[in-house]
Design a protein around this motif. Structure first.
Motif, PDB file in Angstrom:
ATOM      1  N   ASP A 463       0.744  -1.336  -0.180  1.00  0.00           N
ATOM      2  CA  ASP A 463      -0.085   0.084  -0.082  1.00  0.00           C
ATOM      3  C   ASP A 463       0.744   1.375  -0.025  1.00  0.00           C
ATOM      4  O   ASP A 463       1.943   1.210   0.421  1.00  0.00           O
ATOM      5  CB  ASP A 463      -0.978  -0.065   1.398  1.00  0.00           C
ATOM      6  N   ASP A 464       0.319   2.411  -0.382  1.00  0.00           N
ATOM      7  CA  ASP A 464       0.921   3.548  -0.443  1.00  0.00           C
ATOM      8  C   ASP A 464       2.401   3.581  -0.983  1.00  0.00           C
ATOM      9  O   ASP A 464       3.234   4.206  -0.249  1.00  0.00           O
ATOM     10  CB  ASP A 464       0.931   4.067   1.042  1.00  0.00           C
ATOM     11  N   GLU A 522      -3.873   5.037  -6.465  1.00  0.00           N
ATOM     12  CA  GLU A 522      -4.963   5.608  -5.637  1.00  0.00           C
ATOM     13  C   GLU A 522      -5.369   6.863  -5.726  1.00  0.00           C
ATOM     14  O   GLU A 522      -4.406   7.924  -5.958  1.00  0.00           O
ATOM     15  CB  GLU A 522      -4.271   5.218  -4.013  1.00  0.00           C
TER      16      GLU A 522
END
Ligand code: C2E
Ligand code: MG
Ligand code: MG
Length: 565
Positions: A463-464, A522
């Motif tokens: 993630d991220d 995202e």
């Protein structure tokens, strides 16, 4: 010197050297004064011209530097014979030595029959001295951290309290600091060796202290320093990085100890609570990803820390009461514009309000209770999938966030599979998003986790990506299925002027593709971003442009509908 032991003077002497209860820090001073007074009473009777006492104790956890003290208890200047003395040496239970030396008055020479009385005198002095030492050590034990020999929390608050009472506290600043990734260090070298690391680090800090400065350990890997105001920056620099040696299995390991520091500029009117808690609150902020490692206290920090405390206190009950709910945010294939999967995001329904994760996840991560929430979310997602299946609604793969702090725990992978199996959910419906929480890349544990998940049919993603600590160099050897680009990267490319940023993102995507992993972007909010990503060969996207995170009931309409964006 016949009958001296029964004499009034000896009783007086005995009384003077007996220790009355007092403030433990006064014990030794009171004892020396008493012994000086007592000896002056009996010196003539016992023909004493000079008497001195040595205390020599080796260092130990309570008395780091050891004790080497010499006290003159009696001296008749120029009127004693230092060639003709008597001495006695006693060994204390902590292998220290107490030695008493006396010289006779004038040209007196002690006879054999005097010896018994002198021995008795020595014994009385020794007993009192030993009591004093024990009482001092006992006091020391109550204010000393046994692992590092630094002050413990009682020691720190006592010393800070004294400076507050004497209105001299504002000569200092307070620092509260925490070692980065100490859990990891402990896991790597074992907790006993971890203790030695704390000890070595503390020793280095103590070497750097000036007189009057206070240093202590507040449990775990938390430390506190009261530093002179104009030495604050030097101290911060010094404690920020220290290299210590630890015993490895076959050879020593060099460890760089780095810390996160909260700094508080002490005011004259501050009390001890304010001095410690303000630095501590600033340190809590230093632990957050968006802050530097050194954070200076601001008033509003105290409020935020209180909120965090409240979160931790209410968390368990909230879990039991099912106050946490799952929101789903679709992920869309950029080539086909189809809904392909979704991310499960947590919301806390608290007193009728929906609280976003940013307001409670940092507190739970810090507390170590986050995995309770992650497993709760996984359980809920499994139930929803089962429910959809039973109602003839074909689900998509759902990704569940797991804080990376837990990946170090080897049982985690087993537990995740167990939850999925217990719900009889096909593992291909689940993906685990490993969130970025820690600066330390424990690559091996992470790789093991990812491989194990893959073997068991569960996809994983990082993630991220692109912010904080993640680097392509690191993940190139990791078998994850998907890299999620952080929305911060997208924000940069919106500006057409910033060609350089665009090419960074384009290159990241192409490298990830080359490594046979998928990319999900995202935070996609605009058509321009969508176009850019599509052209850069990014497979999928998630963002407000398509859908905001939504409750299960609303998400069902997306599943039932034509699934096109
Ligand atoms: P994340 O996993 O990176 O989730 C994406 C976040 O970006 C979500 O914030 C989502 O609402 C937000 N977002 C999505 N599209 C857009 C957009 O177009 N623009 C903007 N500005 N934001 C967008 P959210 O739901 O507030 O979650 C924040 C973070 O909290 C998550 O970031 C995740 O790291 C963490 N989190 C959420 N639920 C859980 C959980 O169950 N367990 C753990 N460990 N962490 C969670
Ligand atoms: Mg996520
Ligand atoms: Mg993310």
């Amino acid at each position: 010197m016949s009958d001296i032991l029964g004499s009034e003077q000896f009783k007086e002497f005995y009384k003077a050297v007996s220790i009355e209860p007092c403030d433990p820090s006064e014990y030794i001073k009171n004892f020396i004064e008493g012994a000086q007074k007592g000896l002056s009473i009996i010196s003539e009777e016992m023909h004493i011209g000079f008497c001195e006492l040595f205390i020599n104790a080796p260092s130990n956890a309570l008395d780091i530097d050891g004790t080497q003290e010499r006290y003159v208890l009696f001296e008749k200047k120029g009127n004693y014979d230092s060639t003709n003395g008597m001495r006695d040496t006693f060994v204390t239970s902590d292998f220290g030595i107490i030695q008493i030396v006396v010289y006779p008055l004038g040209d007196y020479s002690w006879k054999d029959e005097d010896e018994g009385e002198m021995e008795f005198l020595f014994r009385v002095l020794f007993d009192s001295c030993l009591k004093v030492r024990l009482a001092t050590l006992l006091k020391q034990a109550s204010i000393t951290d046994p692992v590092t020999g630094a002050c413990n929390s009682l020691g720190i608050s006592t010393q800070v309290g004294k400076l507050c009472a004497t209105k001299t506290i504002d000569k200092y600043n307070s620092l509260f600091f925490n070692i980065k990734n100490f859990n990891y260090i402990n896991q790597r070298i074992g907790s006993r060796e971890g203790d030695n690391v704390l000890k070595s680090y503390s020793f280095m800090i103590r070497e750097f202290l000036e007189k009057g400065e206070v240093f202590g350990r507040l449990g775990g890997d938390n430390f506190f320093i009261l530093v002179e105001k104009d030495r604050t920056e030097d101290m911060i620099k010094y404690i920020s990085t220290r290299r210590v040696l630890a015993n490895g299995e076959d050879k020593p390991i060099e460890l760089d100890i780095t810390v996160r520091i909260g700094v508080y500029n002490i005011k004259p009117s501050d009390n001890q609570h304010k001095v410690i808690s303000s630095a501590k609150a600033a340190c809590e902020f230093a632990k957050r990803p968006s802050y530097d490692d050194v954070v200076y206290f601001k008033d509003e920090m105290l409020d935020i820390v209180t909120v965090n405390q409240e979160v931790s206190n209410n968390f368990k009950k909230a879990l039991q009461r099912h106050e946490f709910i799952v929101f789903y945010q679709p992920k869309v294939d950029l080539n086909t514009s189809k809904l392909i999967s979704a991310e499960a995001l947590c919301r806390w329904v608290r007193n009728g309000e929906i609280v976003p994760p940013a307001e409670f996840i940092p507190a739970l991560e810090k507390e170590g209770t986050i995995s309770g929430l992650d497993f709760y979310m996984l359980g809920e997602v499994c139930e929803h999938i089962t429910d959809w299946k039973s109602r003839g609604i074909e689900p998509v793969r759902i990704s569940v966030n797991f804080s990376r702090t837990n990946i170090l725990n080897r049982k985690l992978a087993d537990k995740i599979l167990k939850v999925i199996r217990n719900h009889k959910v096909d593992p291909s419906y689940i993906e685990i998003e490993i969130t970025e929480t820690s600066g330390y890349e424990d690559f091996e544990s992470l790789a093991e986790f990812v491989d194990f998940m893959k073997e068991n049919g569960v996809q994983t993603s990082i993630d991220d990506f692109g912010t904080g600590y993640s680097s392509l160099n690191l993940i190139k050897d990791l078998n994850v299925d998907t890299i999620k680009l952080d929305k911060a990267l997208l924000e940069k490319i919106t500006d057409a002027e910033r060609n350089a940023d665009q090419s960074v993102v384009r290159n990241i995507i192409s490298m990830v593709n080359e490594l046979n992993m998928k990319v999900v972007a995202e935070g996609v909010e605009t058509d321009a971003q969508r176009e850019f990503l599509k052209n850069a060969n990014c497979q999928a996207a998630q963002g407000f442009l398509f859908d905001k995170p939504m409750p299960k009931e609303k998400f069902e309409f997306r599943l039932i509908g034509e699934r096109l964006y």
